[in-house]
Scaffold this motif. Structure first.
Motif, PDB file in Angstrom:
ATOM      1  N   LEU A  41      20.935  34.743  28.438  1.00 39.21           N
ATOM      2  CA  LEU A  41      22.323  34.477  28.034  1.00 39.21           C
ATOM      3  C   LEU A  41      22.563  34.853  26.579  1.00 39.21           C
ATOM      4  CD1 LEU A  41      23.477  31.160  29.713  1.00 39.21           C
ATOM      5  CD2 LEU A  41      24.246  33.482  30.120  1.00 39.21           C
ATOM      6  N   VAL A  42      21.514  34.742  25.768  1.00 40.58           N
ATOM      7  CA  VAL A  42      21.684  35.089  24.357  1.00 40.58           C
ATOM      8  C   VAL A  42      21.714  36.610  24.174  1.00 40.58           C
ATOM      9  CG1 VAL A  42      20.805  34.732  22.044  1.00 40.58           C
ATOM     10  CG2 VAL A  42      20.529  32.942  23.746  1.00 40.58           C
ATOM     11  N   HIS A  43      20.912  37.308  24.974  1.00 43.76           N
ATOM     12  CA  HIS A  43      20.941  38.779  24.932  1.00 43.76           C
ATOM     13  C   HIS A  43      21.270  39.317  26.319  1.00 43.76           C
ATOM     14  CE1 HIS A  43      19.223  38.589  20.969  1.00 43.76           C
ATOM     15  NE2 HIS A  43      18.301  37.775  21.444  1.00 43.76           N
ATOM     16  N   TYR A 231      19.041  15.543  39.125  1.00 43.58           N
ATOM     17  CA  TYR A 231      19.651  15.752  37.811  1.00 43.58           C
ATOM     18  C   TYR A 231      20.138  14.429  37.234  1.00 43.58           C
ATOM     19  CZ  TYR A 231      22.923  17.330  34.242  1.00 43.58           C
ATOM     20  OH  TYR A 231      23.589  17.508  33.063  1.00 43.58           O
ATOM     21  N   TYR A 247      16.508  22.212  40.733  1.00 40.08           N
ATOM     22  CA  TYR A 247      16.626  21.721  39.362  1.00 40.08           C
ATOM     23  C   TYR A 247      15.780  22.579  38.421  1.00 40.08           C
ATOM     24  CZ  TYR A 247      16.588  18.603  35.365  1.00 40.08           C
ATOM     25  OH  TYR A 247      16.718  18.091  34.104  1.00 40.08           O
ATOM     26  N   TYR A 250      17.691  25.681  37.795  1.00 41.90           N
ATOM     27  CA  TYR A 250      18.810  25.398  36.889  1.00 41.90           C
ATOM     28  C   TYR A 250      18.338  25.367  35.430  1.00 41.90           C
ATOM     29  CZ  TYR A 250      21.675  22.206  34.135  1.00 41.90           C
ATOM     30  OH  TYR A 250      22.372  21.615  33.125  1.00 41.90           O
ATOM     31  N   LYS A 251      17.191  24.702  35.189  1.00 39.83           N
ATOM     32  CA  LYS A 251      16.688  24.606  33.817  1.00 39.83           C
ATOM     33  C   LYS A 251      16.316  25.985  33.287  1.00 39.83           C
ATOM     34  CE  LYS A 251      13.658  21.767  34.727  1.00 39.83           C
ATOM     35  NZ  LYS A 251      12.473  20.948  34.849  1.00 39.83           N
ATOM     36  N   PHE A 254      19.828  27.594  32.483  1.00 42.93           N
ATOM     37  CA  PHE A 254      20.738  27.080  31.464  1.00 42.93           C
ATOM     38  C   PHE A 254      20.057  26.375  30.296  1.00 42.93           C
ATOM     39  CE2 PHE A 254      23.330  27.614  35.244  1.00 42.93           C
ATOM     40  CZ  PHE A 254      24.282  28.463  34.718  1.00 42.93           C
ATOM     41  N   ALA A 255      18.777  26.043  30.396  1.00 46.74           N
ATOM     42  CA  ALA A 255      18.086  25.508  29.222  1.00 46.74           C
ATOM     43  C   ALA A 255      17.257  26.622  28.587  1.00 46.74           C
ATOM     44  CB  ALA A 255      17.198  24.334  29.599  1.00 46.74           C
ATOM     45  N   PHE A 256      16.577  27.406  29.424  1.00 47.53           N
ATOM     46  CA  PHE A 256      15.772  28.506  28.912  1.00 47.53           C
ATOM     47  C   PHE A 256      16.620  29.763  28.725  1.00 47.53           C
ATOM     48  CE2 PHE A 256      11.197  27.232  30.225  1.00 47.53           C
ATOM     49  CZ  PHE A 256      11.500  25.895  30.088  1.00 47.53           C
ATOM     50  N   MET A 257      17.834  29.760  29.290  1.00 43.14           N
ATOM     51  CA  MET A 257      18.784  30.874  29.183  1.00 43.14           C
ATOM     52  C   MET A 257      18.267  32.135  29.868  1.00 43.14           C
ATOM     53  SD  MET A 257      21.204  29.855  27.101  1.00 43.14           S
ATOM     54  CE  MET A 257      21.348  28.236  26.465  1.00 43.14           C
TER      55      MET A 257
ATOM     56  N   GLU B  66      27.418  24.413  28.461  1.00 45.14           N
ATOM     57  CA  GLU B  66      27.794  25.323  29.538  1.00 45.14           C
ATOM     58  C   GLU B  66      29.264  25.736  29.447  1.00 45.14           C
ATOM     59  OE1 GLU B  66      26.464  23.396  33.223  1.00 45.14           O
ATOM     60  OE2 GLU B  66      24.812  22.806  31.925  1.00 45.14           O
ATOM     61  N   ILE B  73      31.371  33.954  24.393  1.00 42.62           N
ATOM     62  CA  ILE B  73      31.015  35.336  24.716  1.00 42.62           C
ATOM     63  C   ILE B  73      32.270  36.209  24.796  1.00 42.62           C
ATOM     64  CG2 ILE B  73      29.985  36.826  26.486  1.00 42.62           C
ATOM     65  CD1 ILE B  73      28.138  34.556  27.232  1.00 42.62           C
ATOM     66  N   GLU B  91      20.757  29.274  17.985  1.00 41.57           N
ATOM     67  CA  GLU B  91      21.271  30.107  19.073  1.00 41.57           C
ATOM     68  C   GLU B  91      22.630  30.710  18.703  1.00 41.57           C
ATOM     69  OE1 GLU B  91      21.938  27.731  22.508  1.00 41.57           O
ATOM     70  OE2 GLU B  91      22.932  29.339  23.586  1.00 41.57           O
ATOM     71  N   ALA B  95      23.165  34.684  17.945  1.00 40.25           N
ATOM     72  CA  ALA B  95      23.996  35.423  18.888  1.00 40.25           C
ATOM     73  C   ALA B  95      25.297  35.877  18.215  1.00 40.25           C
ATOM     74  CB  ALA B  95      24.309  34.553  20.092  1.00 40.25           C
ATOM     75  N   TRP B  97      27.939  34.118  17.256  1.00 44.08           N
ATOM     76  CA  TRP B  97      29.108  33.562  17.932  1.00 44.08           C
ATOM     77  C   TRP B  97      30.035  32.802  16.982  1.00 44.08           C
ATOM     78  CZ3 TRP B  97      25.702  31.350  22.443  1.00 44.08           C
ATOM     79  CH2 TRP B  97      25.463  32.381  23.368  1.00 44.08           C
ATOM     80  N   GLU B 367      16.422  30.045  17.831  1.00 47.53           N
ATOM     81  CA  GLU B 367      17.246  30.537  18.929  1.00 47.53           C
ATOM     82  C   GLU B 367      16.939  29.790  20.229  1.00 47.53           C
ATOM     83  OE1 GLU B 367      17.066  34.835  19.024  1.00 47.53           O
ATOM     84  OE2 GLU B 367      17.376  34.719  21.190  1.00 47.53           O
ATOM     85  N   THR B 370      16.707  24.850  22.804  1.00 53.57           N
ATOM     86  CA  THR B 370      16.873  24.086  24.050  1.00 53.57           C
ATOM     87  C   THR B 370      15.641  24.258  24.948  1.00 53.57           C
ATOM     88  OG1 THR B 370      18.345  25.887  24.655  1.00 53.57           O
ATOM     89  CG2 THR B 370      19.341  23.736  24.444  1.00 53.57           C
ATOM     90  N   GLU B 371      15.092  25.468  24.939  1.00 56.45           N
ATOM     91  CA  GLU B 371      13.887  25.707  25.735  1.00 56.45           C
ATOM     92  C   GLU B 371      12.710  24.908  25.176  1.00 56.45           C
ATOM     93  OE1 GLU B 371      13.127  29.787  26.501  1.00 56.45           O
ATOM     94  OE2 GLU B 371      11.098  29.429  27.270  1.00 56.45           O
ATOM     95  N   GLU B 374      13.053  21.352  26.215  1.00 55.90           N
ATOM     96  CA  GLU B 374      12.788  21.234  27.650  1.00 55.90           C
ATOM     97  C   GLU B 374      11.274  21.171  27.913  1.00 55.90           C
ATOM     98  OE1 GLU B 374      15.352  21.088  30.047  1.00 55.90           O
ATOM     99  OE2 GLU B 374      13.590  20.498  31.217  1.00 55.90           O
TER     100      GLU B 374
END
Lengths: 288, 405
Positions: A41-43, A231, A247, A250-251, A254-257, B66, B73, B91, B95, B97, B367, B370-371, B374
């Motif tokens: 998502l970032v690139h 979740y 799940y 999903y992670k 949207f968490a690891f992008m 989200e 973007i 991030e 990016a 933004w 960047e 969040t990962e 997690e």
């Protein structure tokens, strides 16, 4: 047949085909395409072509296998129990019981709730210190349990909540099947002196087989994709004991992008569900 | 012909007046927290002063990221102003933004970034020397504890982490209370809580040269202490607690201590929400370094009206409005608001909060934060549930961190 009419027939289904392409085929194909790239998502670019690397990465990931394992236990467990409980309930609701409508209405309530609300309500009910469940158990001398915090109890607890939520669905389908069964075979069996158990085993079950297969198939597909309950209730914990596949995907997204990798995982899930469906559909066809 | 010209002129006039007088409006996406409410209550003043209408969209934290991404973007997004969690800073800036605010600050006579507490400005203000945000409010964590239990035992809050865990052991053994209530849910609750242990033990993610040290002796010791505390002194099931579940245990008077956001103290001292009102106080994390957190105001690159957006930020971060928000209960980020007599009179614990803030450290601005959270949350949870040893869990985190940017 007239050639023009055939042409017209195809012309008429074009709008429907376009719609199907736009909302189903295109997203499917696009995500397959993305799954071959290092697309985040970032690139969000298609610069790094990885081909099958995302898929290989998934198979080398121990946490992915853990999720597959958790998902299998979850799916098999909930579908089996929901089927048995749903069938029993439907069987008795199909008989002449007093206040049938009242029971029916009460039994159907869980199905009307959204999974997120179900998760939130149960999280409160299951709170080890403040929850009502442990309080009630305490009244009859049963010690308190850490339902969602105990690593051995968490998955069975989430499964029980799912069963509570989804049994009405199974019950409805079974009831629909039972109501439409023909009466004649039962009358004949009665005359032949068959016992209740024999009637159930040799008449009800075989006649219900198509309904059962469809109901179990639908529930299996939905159970494979369960996401909301985990979740809301456990976030995959404690540790990775409830880290269900949807799940996990999903992670990744949207968490690891990591949309590329998540797309690859989704395709693996899709293939998996596809195989299961084919298995069930075959079973239905062979019966005919 | 004359008539036609007249009509044309009138139409032009109408169009122009519509463009200039026509309600100018800005949209802001914010999280449902007390500090947002305070801003909302003050917004009518801004609207009256400037004629700019402000629409604040308030949603839960879990949905924010989200919801923001697609707007950030796109060429022209829906939001003129956004609030950025310190999690997202790396991030959003990598990016590209959010925009550089320095040209606006240079022109402004109301905004001076020197007033902010350093630890806040370095977290949700500047990145590599460029100012992208203005610090909105802080949510640094701290130790909240029961004064009555401490007095009864005739003890004091220790200054070392090991002693704190000892204290929790004593409370659990000698009283009817849990020594601590903890939030072991994946990923943020457990990760944020443990980082207080890590920083207070003297550990960190990277050393000064950028080497990964998340699995060194200090970090392992911090995790051992965490595992000991959650298994021995926290209520059963704390390994699955989120913030709300843990809060209800301390608010019901069943636990001695809780490491949480400093703005929870007023909530715990509010009789309507808590049974321990008047019996709780706040202290710096034993070891001196808690986890810092905060939000910053930013203007996205996709903002449709950057001038109006800046006008809003300039107003909301001016001393008067910042003080007003603090008086309503908001968590300050400015030195001058922390030192203000009127503010201190109402919130005496802000002296302690300022000390807490000065010692607090954020998670690394990167960047992939969040990962990182997690993965960290997952491994910590595995260790807390004894599915892995602390060393094994942190080794996995260290291994994963090699791939992060």
């Amino acid at each position: 047949m007239n050639n023009n009419i055939i042409k017209l027939k195809y012309k008429l289904i074009i709008p429907a085909l376009i719609l199907l392409f736009a909302v189903i085929l295109f997203p499917l194909a696009y995500s397959l395409f993305i799954s071959f790239f290092d697309y985040t998502l970032v690139h969000p670019t298609f610069e790094d072509f990885l081909f099958l690397e995302n898929y290989l990465k998934a198979f080398q990931d121990t946490y992915f296998w853990n999720s597959v394992f958790v998902t299998l236990i979850f799916t098999i467990g909930v579908v089996l129990l929901e089927f048995i409980i749903g069938f029993i309930l439907a069987y008795y609701l199909n008989k002449d019981v007093k206040y049938k409508n009242v029971f029916f209405s009460i039994l159907i309530i869980p199905m009307l709730m959204t999974p997120v609300a179900v998760g939130l309500i149960w999280r409160m009910i299951l709170h080890p210190q403040q929850g009502i469940l442990n309080y009630l158990l305490g009244l009859v001398g049963i010690p308190a349990f850490a339902w969602l915090g105990n690593k051995y109890l968490a998955l069975p607890t989430v499964m029980l909540v799912d069963i509570w939520h989804q049994v009405p669905f199974m019950m409805l389908l079974m009831l629909a099947g039972l109501v439409s069964l023909p009466k004649r075979p039962y009358e004949a069996a009665k005359i032949d002196g068959a016992s209740r158990l024999q009637m159930f085993r040799y008449i009800t079950l075989p006649l219900m087989k198509p309904t059962i297969i469809v109901a179990v198939l639908i529930r299996t597909i939905i159970a494979f994709r369960t996401y909301d309950l985990v979740y809301i209730m456990t976030k995959g914990g404690p540790g990775v004991r409830t880290d269900i596949l949807s799940y996990y995907i999903y992670k990744r997204a949207f968490a690891f992008m990591d949309i590329g990798f998540a797309s690859a995982l989704s395709y693996i899930l899709l293939l998996f569900v596809g195989f299961v469906s084919i298995f069930f559909i075959r079973a239905t066809l062979s019966q005919d | 012909m004359k008539k036609l010209l007249l009509i044309l002129a009138m139409i032009l006039l109408l169009v122009f007046s519509a463009l200039t007088v026509g309600a100018q409006e800005i949209n802001i996406l914010m999280e449902a927290v007390p500090d947002t409410t305070y801003v909302q209550e003050l917004i009518p003043d801004f609207e009256e002063k400037t004629g700019i209408e402000v629409n604040v969209e308030v949603i839960n934290y879990a949905e924010m990221h989200e919801k923001l991404i697609p707007q950030l973007i796109s060429q022209e997004g829906a939001y003129d102003v956004i609030v950025v969690d310190n999690y997202w800073v790396g991030e959003f800036t990598t990016a590209d933004w959010i925009i550089d605010l320095e040209p606006y600050i240079d022109k402004s006579d109301k905004i001076n970034t020197d007033v902010y507490i350093d630890s806040m400005f370095n977290m949700v203000g500047q990145v590599n020397g460029t100012t992208y945000m203005l610090p909105f409010y802080n949510y640094a964590m701290a130790l909240v504890y029961r004064t009555d239990i401490l007095d009864e035992m005739n003890l004091q809050i220790p200054t070392k982490l090991t002693d704190y865990v000892e204290l929790c052991n004593s409370v659990t053994e000698q009283t009817e209370y849990y020594g601590v209530v903890m939030q072991g849910l994946r990923p943020d609750p457990i990760a944020m809580e443990w980082l207080n242990y890590l920083y207070s033990m003297g550990g960190d993610f990277y050393d000064e040269d950028g080497n990964i040290i998340i699995n060194n002796d200090k970090a392992v010791k911090a995790l051992e202490l965490y595992v000991e505390n959650i298994n021995n002194n926290a209520p059963d099931g704390a390994t699955g607690f989120g913030f709300d579940q843990a809060f209800s245990v301390i608010a019901n008077g069943k636990a001695f201590s809780y490491i949480t956001y400093n703005w929870m103290l007023p909530k715990l001292n509010n009789e309507e929400e808590s049974e321990v009102a008047g019996k709780v106080d706040i202290a710096q994390m034993p070891g001196g370094h808690s986890l810092n957190g905060g939000w910053g105001w930013a203007i996205p690159k996709s903002s449709p009206d950057k001038e109006a957006a800046w006008e809003f930020i300039e107003w909301v971060e001016s001393f008067d409005v910042a003080k007003e928000r603090a008086l309503m209960g908001g968590s300050p980020t400015r030195n001058d608001v922390f030192n203000d007599e009127e503010v201190l009179e109402n919130y005496p614990h802000y002296t302690e909060v300022k000390t807490i803030l000065q010692g607090a450290r954020p998670i690394p601005i990167m960047e992939d934060s969040t990962e990182l959270i997690e993965v960290l949350g997952r491994e910590l949870s595995l260790a807390a549930n004894k599915d892995k040893t602390p060393q094994e869990a942190l080794n996995t985190v260290a291994e994963h961190m090699k791939d992060l940017k």
